[in-house]
Scaffold this motif. Sequence first.
Motif, short mmCIF file in Angstrom:
data_model
loop_
_atom_site.label_atom_id
_atom_site.label_comp_id
_atom_site.label_asym_id
_atom_site.label_seq_id
_atom_site.Cartn_x
_atom_site.Cartn_y
_atom_site.Cartn_z
N VAL A 164 0.85 -1.18 0.00
CA VAL A 164 0.00 0.00 0.00
C VAL A 164 0.89 1.24 0.00
N ASP A 165 0.69 2.12 -0.96
CA ASP A 165 1.42 3.38 -0.99
C ASP A 165 0.70 4.36 -0.07
N PRO A 166 1.32 4.76 1.04
CA PRO A 166 0.61 5.61 1.99
C PRO A 166 0.24 6.97 1.42
N VAL A 167 1.01 7.47 0.45
CA VAL A 167 0.67 8.76 -0.14
C VAL A 167 -0.61 8.63 -0.96
N GLN A 168 -0.68 7.59 -1.80
CA GLN A 168 -1.86 7.41 -2.64
C GLN A 168 -3.10 7.05 -1.83
N GLU A 169 -2.93 6.23 -0.80
CA GLU A 169 -4.08 5.74 -0.05
C GLU A 169 -4.43 6.60 1.16
N GLY A 170 -3.64 7.62 1.43
CA GLY A 170 -3.93 8.47 2.57
C GLY A 170 -3.72 7.77 3.91
N LEU B 122 2.96 -0.80 7.93
CA LEU B 122 3.90 -1.77 8.46
C LEU B 122 4.22 -2.77 7.36
N ARG B 123 5.51 -2.96 7.07
CA ARG B 123 5.89 -3.86 6.02
C ARG B 123 7.06 -4.73 6.46
N ILE B 124 7.08 -5.95 5.93
CA ILE B 124 8.05 -6.95 6.35
C ILE B 124 8.84 -7.42 5.13
N GLY B 125 10.16 -7.53 5.29
CA GLY B 125 10.99 -8.05 4.22
C GLY B 125 12.15 -7.13 3.94
N VAL B 126 12.61 -7.13 2.70
CA VAL B 126 13.72 -6.28 2.27
C VAL B 126 13.13 -5.05 1.61
N LEU B 127 13.48 -3.88 2.09
CA LEU B 127 12.90 -2.65 1.57
C LEU B 127 13.49 -2.29 0.22
N SER B 128 12.63 -1.84 -0.67
CA SER B 128 13.11 -1.28 -1.94
C SER B 128 13.32 0.22 -1.75
N ASP B 129 14.07 0.83 -2.67
CA ASP B 129 14.29 2.27 -2.59
C ASP B 129 12.96 2.99 -2.67
N SER B 130 12.80 4.00 -1.85
CA SER B 130 11.51 4.67 -1.77
C SER B 130 11.72 6.07 -1.20
N SER B 131 10.78 6.94 -1.50
CA SER B 131 10.80 8.29 -0.93
C SER B 131 10.22 8.30 0.48
N VAL C 127 9.83 7.43 4.52
CA VAL C 127 10.70 7.29 5.68
C VAL C 127 10.45 5.90 6.27
N ALA C 128 11.52 5.21 6.65
CA ALA C 128 11.40 3.87 7.22
C ALA C 128 11.95 3.86 8.64
N ARG C 129 11.17 3.35 9.57
CA ARG C 129 11.61 3.17 10.95
C ARG C 129 11.71 1.67 11.22
N ARG C 130 12.91 1.18 11.46
CA ARG C 130 13.11 -0.26 11.70
C ARG C 130 12.58 -0.62 13.08
N GLN D 192 16.16 -9.83 6.63
CA GLN D 192 14.92 -9.06 6.50
C GLN D 192 14.58 -8.38 7.83
N ALA D 193 13.66 -7.43 7.74
CA ALA D 193 13.27 -6.70 8.95
C ALA D 193 11.82 -6.27 8.85
N ILE D 194 11.29 -5.85 9.98
CA ILE D 194 9.94 -5.29 10.08
C ILE D 194 10.10 -3.78 10.21
N HIS D 195 9.45 -3.04 9.32
CA HIS D 195 9.57 -1.58 9.30
C HIS D 195 8.21 -0.90 9.39
N ALA D 196 8.22 0.30 9.91
CA ALA D 196 7.09 1.21 9.79
C ALA D 196 7.46 2.23 8.72
N LEU D 197 6.61 2.39 7.71
CA LEU D 197 6.86 3.32 6.61
C LEU D 197 5.83 4.44 6.65
N PHE D 198 6.29 5.65 6.32
CA PHE D 198 5.36 6.77 6.27
C PHE D 198 5.99 7.91 5.48
#
Length: 309
Positions: free
Chosen positions: A135-141, A146-155, A157-160, A274-280
């Motif tokens: 889910v893209d948080p910008v598009q979906e508001g 919360l995402r699990i795995g290997v993060l891809s490059d993204s604009s 912010v990721a909190r491990r 891999q890791a569990i991240h909070a993205l925003f």
Amino acid sequence: MSNNISLVALRLFVRVAATGSFAVAARQHGLPASSVSRHIAALEKSLGQRLLYRHTRAVRLTEEGERYYHSVRDVLDSLDMATEQLRGTATEPQGLLRINAPVAFGRLHVAPYLAAFQDRYPQIETEVTLTDAFVDPVQEGVDIVLRIGVLSDSSLVARRLATQHFNLCAAPEYLAKRGTPRTPADLKAHNCLVYKGNRGVQRWFFRAGQERRFQPEEVRGNLRSNNAECLREAALQGQGLVLFPTWLIHDDIARQRLVPLLSEWEASSEPETQAIHALFPDNRLRASKVAAFLAHLQHTIGEEPYWDR
């Protein structure tokens, strides 16, 4: 800003532009789609510019609409942040907090702790959606994903939050019938229950303690599923081996319903850790409701995740 342009119309325009859908924007704002369409039409009339191309199945921005969208989105974000920060000087965090998480992780490690969070912050209204699709948080508001795995490059912010560890395991009944594998190569002789999601069949990787690189191991079995809990249930019934993150099966291992295997090897479903991240989006971090939930989540999980203790 013209007196004919309402703040509601601007917010609806930003939602339609982000989601590409009048229906989705209407649902997110609790309005009929026809009302959203009227607001956008009034906005375009006031500006004297067409902002959106309307098609039967999709909506897309005009060139003028693209420029206007980015400017208006940034202004609305700044307005929301300023309003919340001003309120925060006198009140507790408040407002609607939208959270998205993977289905199994959200059910096991988010939902059970929401009541305590909302008791602590009664002015925060929480909306949780669980999905295994990105889910893209910008598009979906969404405020936090919360995402699990290997993060891809993204604009974003990721909190491990935690490192993800895996266990290969099976029920005692299965091991009594089929024997216990001693090395990853032994898995060829076993019934391996494998996850198959949007990216295809999940591979199994192993490395010994002294090795730096994970090595893939070819495995086969009589059951594949895009639902981890379906495979977990099959393993509990003695059908075969599973390779799962510890957050999913820690309770089964503690209760000895599943037995960990190949403990001398580190296992993974990817060729890297891999890791569990909070993205925003970066602007969300300044929101007190987001900061409050992140602090709650980190306290709940702990520096060493409670499921790995």
